[in-house]
Design an enzyme around this catalytic site. Structure first.
Site, PDB file in Angstrom:
ATOM      1  N   ASP A 412       0.804  -1.091   0.030  1.00 26.94           N
ATOM      2  CA  ASP A 412      -0.116  -0.012   0.065  1.00 26.94           C
ATOM      3  C   ASP A 412       0.845   1.264  -0.034  1.00 26.94           C
ATOM      4  O   ASP A 412       1.563   1.489   0.961  1.00 26.94           O
ATOM      5  CB  ASP A 412      -0.943  -0.031   1.131  1.00 26.94           C
ATOM      6  CG  ASP A 412      -2.059   1.019   1.162  1.00 26.94           C
ATOM      7  OD1 ASP A 412      -1.740   2.128   0.409  1.00 26.94           O
ATOM      8  OD2 ASP A 412      -3.024   0.882   2.116  1.00 26.94           O
ATOM      9  N   HIS A 413       0.831   2.020  -1.184  1.00 27.08           N
ATOM     10  CA  HIS A 413       1.751   3.157  -1.172  1.00 27.08           C
ATOM     11  C   HIS A 413       1.408   4.297  -0.060  1.00 27.08           C
ATOM     12  O   HIS A 413       2.194   5.096  -0.062  1.00 27.08           O
ATOM     13  CB  HIS A 413       1.649   3.770  -2.599  1.00 27.08           C
ATOM     14  CG  HIS A 413       2.934   4.150  -3.243  1.00 27.08           C
ATOM     15  ND1 HIS A 413       3.723   4.808  -2.255  1.00 27.08           N
ATOM     16  CD2 HIS A 413       3.735   4.060  -4.489  1.00 27.08           C
ATOM     17  CE1 HIS A 413       4.846   5.132  -3.221  1.00 27.08           C
ATOM     18  NE2 HIS A 413       4.871   4.681  -4.327  1.00 27.08           N
TER      19      HIS A 413
END
Length: 442
Positions: A412-413
């Site tokens: 998850d950026h």
């Protein structure tokens, strides 16, 4: 004189993992029975598992809400209990315990609490019921020639997929036909087919066109849960996948050395990969987290609740090893065997299928090299492992044949940037190639 209603209504508890309903399989009690706290009162089946539901109240059963085969939504009445004659019940019997009052309200209780006996009771097979008879045992069943079918979900699944129950041989206790038996027969049973309806365009009914010979597979049960969860993951999480090829020769040699020294306590490659993941998460805790969108914050978990993707007859599920960082490598290996075996048998309670903080997915068992896996929402990362195969590899400037695998990390950026994700994946890769680094970091 005013009569005080002191009955307690137990609602269908929160089943976790996004499950919002359950189907009643079998009542364990009847109206008039006396029950104790944590006594199992009903067996229900969700899209994840079949579980016994214990009741948090003690007293006499005055009402059962729902019959076998009926689907009940979470939060709706399940059973009503009245206090026994002769005075008020103790407070512990009349109210939820503290852990049931916390969180979302009703939750499944009794798992590992030490109350209420020795777990699930073994059911005796009953006669198969003829669906058109309203619950009367069919003549064939009475004669012993029909299959033993207890679960209404099994009957419905067989009907949906065109499986003739009379042709099945049950693998359950006493020859009971189980869901797995129906699923296994689906490969040979004729698929459900829906003919096109003339003069009724799909736009009129809001459905995509279905033509002659098209195969129609209902999106129900666990497939629906998986679809909903993966869709939510893709919708909410800005995910990125990075990957690297690694030489796993050293890891395989390390495993052989461990198992040669202690053959009675074998360690799997998956257990070693899990240990490496735990080492990486200790070094990069940003990936052992989730995003709280409502609170606009990132929550890093204190413990690593390691999810292990497992393919079962009922679909892909992710059982969880809670506080996996506390386990030794051999304990991890034993826990993985126990957990995956129970997952495939469908005996894991909902509490074991929810609450993960990081997932390990060994898709190499399917004979593939790489993947861009979807994050198991609401987690922040997932490590995928491909098959281990012989490939040419340069070692000390010389070409050699080595055992090579591909590792992929989807993250998850929002929780981190590429530096953290790349650092974690490189740490995992280095430990796979040089297992001695794992010892140095313990």
């Amino acid at each position: 004189m005013t009569t005080v209603d002191r009955t307690q209504v137990f609602l269908l508890p929160d089943l976790g993992e996004g499950l919002s309903e359950a189907e009643i399989v079998e009542w364990r009690v009847a109206v008039g029975d006396v029950v104790t706290v944590d006594q199992s009162v009903v067996e229900v089946e969700t899209a994840k598992a079949v579980v016994d539901v214990p009741c948090p109240y003690a007293g006499r059963v005055v009402a059962l809400h729902g019959a076998a085969g009926e689907v009940r939504p979470v939060g709706q009445p399940l059973i009503t209990i009245a206090p026994l004659d002769g005075g008020d019940e103790p407070a512990a019997h009349a109210t939820y315990r503290e852990e049931e009052r916390a969180g979302s309200g009703n939750v499944l209780i009794g798992y590992g609490t030490g109350h209420g006996g020795a777990g699930r009771r073994r059911r005796r097979p009953r006669l198969a019921l003829a669906p058109e008879s309203g619950g009367t045992p069919s003549p064939a069943a009475a004669g012993g020639t029909a299959p033993l079918v207890i679960s209404p979900i099994v009957r419905r699944l067989a009907k949906e997929h065109g499986v003739d129950l009379a042709t099945l041989r049950g693998t359950g206790p006493g020859g009971v036909v189980r869901r797995a038996d129906v699923e296994a027969a689906r490969t040979t049973a004729p698929a459900t087919r829906l003919a096109a309806v003339p003069d009724q365009p799909a736009a009129h009914v809001g459905l995509a066109p279905v033509g002659d010979g098209d195969v129609v597979i209902p999106l129900t049960g666990i497939r629906k849960v998986i679809a909903d969860k993966l869709s939510r993951s893709r919708r909410e999480i800005p995910e990125v996948t990075i990957w690297v090829d690694v030489d796993a020769t050293g890891l395989l040699e390390t495993r052989r050395a461990i198992n040669a020294a202690t053959p009675d306590e074998p360690v799997s490659i998956l257990a070693l990969l899990a240990r490496i993941c735990l080492s990486g998460l200790r070094k990069f805790p940003q990936l052992n987290a989730h995003v709280d969108t409502e609170g606009q914050r990132i929550v890093q978990s204190a413990g690593v609740h390691l999810g292990i993707a497992a393919q079962t007859d009922r679909g892909l599920i992710v059982p969880v090893l809670r506080d996996a960082q506390r386990l030794t490598t051999r304990e991890l290996a034993a826990a993985l065997v126990e957990t995956t075996t129970a997952a495939r048998a469908g005996t894991l309670p909902p509490a074991r299928l929810t609450g993960g903080t990081f997932t390990l997915n060994n898709y190499g068992v399917f004979g593939v090299d790489g993947s861009t896996p979807i994050i198991n929402h609401p987690e922040a990362a997932l490590l995928g492992v491909g098959r281990i195969v012989d490939k040419p590899w340069v070692v000390d400037g010389q070409l050699a044949v080595r055992k090579v695998t591909q590792l992929s990390l989807t993250f998850d950026h929002r929780v981190c940037d590429g530096g953290v994700a790349g650092g974690f994946l490189r740490h995992v890769a280095d430990c796979v190639e040089q297992p001695a680094l794992l010892v140095a970091n313990v």
